[in-house]
Design a protein around this motif. Structure first.
Motif, mmCIF file in Angstrom:
data_model
loop_
_atom_site.group_PDB
_atom_site.id
_atom_site.type_symbol
_atom_site.label_atom_id
_atom_site.label_comp_id
_atom_site.label_asym_id
_atom_site.label_seq_id
_atom_site.Cartn_x
_atom_site.Cartn_y
_atom_site.Cartn_z
ATOM 1 N N LEU A 289 51.825 38.998 40.221
ATOM 2 C CA LEU A 289 52.631 38.347 39.054
ATOM 3 C C LEU A 289 52.065 38.270 37.712
ATOM 4 O O LEU A 289 53.055 37.900 36.787
ATOM 5 N N ARG A 290 50.880 38.330 37.575
ATOM 6 C CA ARG A 290 50.011 38.155 36.212
ATOM 7 C C ARG A 290 50.364 36.962 35.603
ATOM 8 O O ARG A 290 51.076 36.843 34.595
ATOM 9 N N VAL A 291 49.529 36.039 35.878
ATOM 10 C CA VAL A 291 49.425 34.616 35.092
ATOM 11 C C VAL A 291 48.045 34.188 35.164
ATOM 12 O O VAL A 291 47.359 33.860 36.193
ATOM 13 N N GLY A 292 47.796 33.871 33.719
ATOM 14 C CA GLY A 292 46.279 33.321 33.536
ATOM 15 C C GLY A 292 46.435 32.145 32.515
ATOM 16 O O GLY A 292 47.367 32.106 31.842
ATOM 17 N N SER B 213 29.087 43.031 33.808
ATOM 18 C CA SER B 213 29.861 41.874 33.861
ATOM 19 C C SER B 213 31.251 42.505 33.908
ATOM 20 O O SER B 213 31.421 43.586 34.471
ATOM 21 N N PHE B 214 32.226 41.597 33.544
ATOM 22 C CA PHE B 214 33.643 41.906 33.842
ATOM 23 C C PHE B 214 34.002 43.220 32.789
ATOM 24 O O PHE B 214 33.869 43.100 31.631
ATOM 25 N N GLU B 215 34.684 44.229 33.555
ATOM 26 C CA GLU B 215 34.621 45.458 32.746
ATOM 27 C C GLU B 215 35.680 45.454 31.634
ATOM 28 O O GLU B 215 35.763 46.384 30.689
ATOM 29 N N ARG C 54 40.944 30.741 33.259
ATOM 30 C CA ARG C 54 41.186 30.644 34.678
ATOM 31 C C ARG C 54 42.323 31.528 34.824
ATOM 32 O O ARG C 54 43.266 32.055 33.956
ATOM 33 N N THR C 55 42.564 31.661 36.328
ATOM 34 C CA THR C 55 43.667 32.687 36.560
ATOM 35 C C THR C 55 44.103 32.082 38.000
ATOM 36 O O THR C 55 43.696 31.575 38.879
ATOM 37 N N PHE C 56 45.593 32.648 38.026
ATOM 38 C CA PHE C 56 46.410 32.428 39.400
ATOM 39 C C PHE C 56 46.115 33.686 40.082
ATOM 40 O O PHE C 56 46.661 33.811 41.227
ATOM 41 N N SER C 57 45.404 34.794 39.766
ATOM 42 C CA SER C 57 45.357 35.904 40.487
ATOM 43 C C SER C 57 44.273 35.939 41.971
ATOM 44 O O SER C 57 44.874 36.583 42.972
ATOM 45 N N LYS C 58 43.492 35.080 41.730
ATOM 46 C CA LYS C 58 42.378 35.145 43.045
ATOM 47 C C LYS C 58 42.736 33.941 43.855
ATOM 48 O O LYS C 58 43.252 34.097 45.000
ATOM 49 N N ALA C 59 42.308 32.558 43.769
ATOM 50 C CA ALA C 59 42.405 31.422 44.752
ATOM 51 C C ALA C 59 43.937 31.479 44.913
ATOM 52 O O ALA C 59 44.260 31.041 46.060
ATOM 53 N N LEU D 19 34.170 31.260 28.218
ATOM 54 C CA LEU D 19 33.654 31.020 29.802
ATOM 55 C C LEU D 19 34.785 31.511 30.722
ATOM 56 O O LEU D 19 35.765 30.565 30.743
ATOM 57 N N ASP D 20 34.560 32.521 31.128
ATOM 58 C CA ASP D 20 35.309 33.090 32.398
ATOM 59 C C ASP D 20 35.158 32.605 33.444
ATOM 60 O O ASP D 20 34.275 32.929 34.263
ATOM 61 N N GLU D 21 36.237 31.824 34.242
ATOM 62 C CA GLU D 21 35.926 30.927 35.438
ATOM 63 C C GLU D 21 37.229 31.830 36.264
ATOM 64 O O GLU D 21 37.808 30.792 37.162
ATOM 65 N N ALA D 22 37.126 32.897 36.363
ATOM 66 C CA ALA D 22 38.066 33.529 37.249
ATOM 67 C C ALA D 22 38.102 33.239 38.663
ATOM 68 O O ALA D 22 39.026 33.256 39.443
ATOM 69 N N TYR D 23 36.787 32.941 39.205
ATOM 70 C CA TYR D 23 36.318 32.819 40.492
ATOM 71 C C TYR D 23 35.972 31.211 40.967
ATOM 72 O O TYR D 23 35.403 30.785 41.566
ATOM 73 N N PHE D 24 36.292 30.413 39.835
ATOM 74 C CA PHE D 24 35.796 29.053 39.873
ATOM 75 C C PHE D 24 36.274 28.348 41.008
ATOM 76 O O PHE D 24 35.362 27.632 41.822
ATOM 77 N N PRO E 109 49.734 37.003 30.427
ATOM 78 C CA PRO E 109 50.063 37.730 31.460
ATOM 79 C C PRO E 109 48.580 38.132 32.268
ATOM 80 O O PRO E 109 48.214 39.133 32.125
ATOM 81 N N GLY E 110 48.173 37.109 32.852
ATOM 82 C CA GLY E 110 46.779 37.138 33.559
ATOM 83 C C GLY E 110 45.791 36.817 32.554
ATOM 84 O O GLY E 110 46.139 36.748 31.314
ATOM 85 N N SER E 111 44.429 36.467 32.926
ATOM 86 C CA SER E 111 43.384 36.320 31.850
ATOM 87 C C SER E 111 43.011 37.436 31.274
ATOM 88 O O SER E 111 42.721 37.425 29.988
ATOM 89 N N VAL E 112 43.338 38.616 31.533
ATOM 90 C CA VAL E 112 43.025 39.837 30.732
ATOM 91 C C VAL E 112 44.041 39.831 29.480
ATOM 92 O O VAL E 112 43.602 40.139 28.359
ATOM 93 N N GLY E 113 45.156 39.298 29.606
ATOM 94 C CA GLY E 113 46.025 39.114 28.539
ATOM 95 C C GLY E 113 45.371 38.351 27.501
ATOM 96 O O GLY E 113 45.612 38.236 26.431
ATOM 97 N N LEU F 273 31.051 35.136 28.794
ATOM 98 C CA LEU F 273 30.103 34.518 29.850
ATOM 99 C C LEU F 273 30.915 34.416 31.110
ATOM 100 O O LEU F 273 31.774 33.590 31.165
ATOM 101 N N CYS F 274 30.795 35.171 31.988
ATOM 102 C CA CYS F 274 31.353 35.272 33.447
ATOM 103 C C CYS F 274 30.770 34.387 34.275
ATOM 104 O O CYS F 274 29.625 34.715 34.906
ATOM 105 N N GLU F 275 31.131 33.225 34.580
ATOM 106 C CA GLU F 275 30.435 32.299 35.707
ATOM 107 C C GLU F 275 31.182 31.812 36.633
ATOM 108 O O GLU F 275 32.468 31.128 36.408
#
Ligand SMILES: Cc1ncc(COP(=O)(O)O)c(C=O)c1O
Length: 369
Positions: A239-242, A124-126, A228-233, A198-203, A98-102, A167-169
């Motif tokens: 809806l919370r999917v990663g 970095s990411f909180e 990766r996540t569906f939250s950004k791009a 490797l956190d590519e939330a903003y890939f 449920p999101g990449s935080v999940g 590592l947030c890249e």
């Protein structure tokens, strides 16, 4: 007889004690409402996508809404298969949440033992210190240098007690990136028994021939998981999917720790449609990237310091002035995120919001450097 508080056998009021590690985790405090702005306000504080869902995605969500009396599958198998085809990886290499935080919580449960060390950059990411502490692990924070990961210092911070490196890249909140060559050099220095996240939330916003692709890098690295996540791009933050990609041993361990049915029916269906209409969504990403550059140029031209960004937000190292500058923007309906004593993170919003931000930046003096 009813009592308002439980009483132990000794007569002393007691309640079940939460795990001691929770004392080190701040409780969530809702952000106090910003002072009322004159016009509408714009959310520029959570790195959200300013565009509402495409009609095709909305239609899917409405259709799925008619079936919410049914459970989703334990793991979202159709989405897993679609991602496997999209990334050209076997479905067993995927984990969803449920999101990449999940998925970070799954990582904590699957890999971290009390006393393990977790190395990550700061700021970095909180979620990183929270995930580490929640597992009883010890956070090891390595300061950024000029807003960028200090990979040599991070490699030196790894000890025999280190279990994971986050590592947030590109990095949240500074927007900076290290690029493939430096990243690979670092990955090669991390011992095989240390998990690299490797956190590519903003890939999708990282437009450079030098941008790493974690879905490739993981292929010959059994200790790497790319998130990766569906939250950004893809604009589905609500809806919370990663998802994560890793070799089967790690992916399976993470799937074991997933909350059953944790990706809901609406989330799965929306993500499936988002993948189908990806080209249309990526036109929006293109516009956000163009807006990011336009905003940065404008702010630089007005004398503000703004780091180069590979994300959908900008970082202004405003130091001690961060909160007062944020308040100035907030008064004008531009809700940005202040990191006290350090800087401001401003999400790239709609062109209208970005124009307002630039106009306001002309009225507020940039802090002295
Ligand atoms: C670096 C980073 N990772 C993960 C996330 C969480 O994304 P999600 O919405 O998938 O939980 C965020 C959200 O802001 C982020 O900045």
């Amino acid at each position: 007889m009813s009592t308002t508080s439980a009483t132990s056998t000794t007569g002393v009021p007691s309640t079940p004690a939460p795990r001691a590690v929770l004392a080190g985790i701040p409780a969530y405090v809702p952000k106090p409402p910003a002072p009322p702005a004159e016009g509408p306000s714009h959310r520029l504080f959570l790195n959200e996508n300013p565009y509402p869902p495409l009609p095709s995605v909305r239609k899917t969500i409405a259709q799925a809404a008619a079936q919410t009396n049914y459970y989703p599958t334990i793991h979202p198998e159709r989405l897993t298969d679609a991602l496997a085809r999209r990334l050209d990886v076997p479905p067993e290499h995927l984990v969803t949440g449920p999101g990449s935080v999940g998925i970070y919580q799954q990582i904590g449960q699957a890999l971290l033992e009390p006393g393990d060390e977790v190395v990550y950059a700061w700021p970095s990411f909180e979620a990183y210190p929270i995930v580490a502490r929640m597992a009883g692990a010890v956070p090891v924070e390595v300061p950024l240098v000029d807003g960028v990961h200090d990979l040599d210092a991070m490699a030196s911070a790894i000890t025999p007690r280190t279990k994971a490196v986050f590592l947030c890249e590109p990095n949240n909140p500074t927007g900076t990136a290290v690029g493939t060559a430096e990243l690979e050099r670092f990955l090669d220095r991390v011992p095989g028994d240390v998990l690299i996240v490797l956190d590519e939330a903003y890939f999708e916003f990282y437009r450079s021939p030098n941008a790493p692709d974690g879905a490739e890098l993981y292929r010959d690295r059994p200790n790497l998981v790319t998130l990766r996540t569906f939250s950004k791009a893809y604009g589905l933050a609500g809806l919370r999917v990663g998802y994560g990609v890793a070799q089967p041993a790690i992916a399976e361990a993470l799937r074991k720790c997933a909350v059953p049915c944790g990706v809901g029916r609406l989330a799965e269906e929306a993500a499936l449609t988002a993948l189908r209409v990806e080209a249309e969504l990526f036109e929006r990403v293109e516009r956000i990237v163009a807006e990011r550059e336009r905003m940065r140029e404008a702010l630089l031209g007005l004398g503000w310091e703004v780091l180069p960004s590979a994300t959908n937000f900008l970082w202004l190292p405003t130091g001690e002035a961060s909160e007062s500058v944020a308040q100035e923007w907030e008064r004008r309906g531009l809700l940005v995120r202040a990191f006290p004593g350090s800087g401001l993170r401003v999400t790239v919003g709609s062109p209208e919001a970005n124009d307002l931000l630039i106009t306001a930046a002309k009225e507020i003096s940039p802090p002295a450097r």
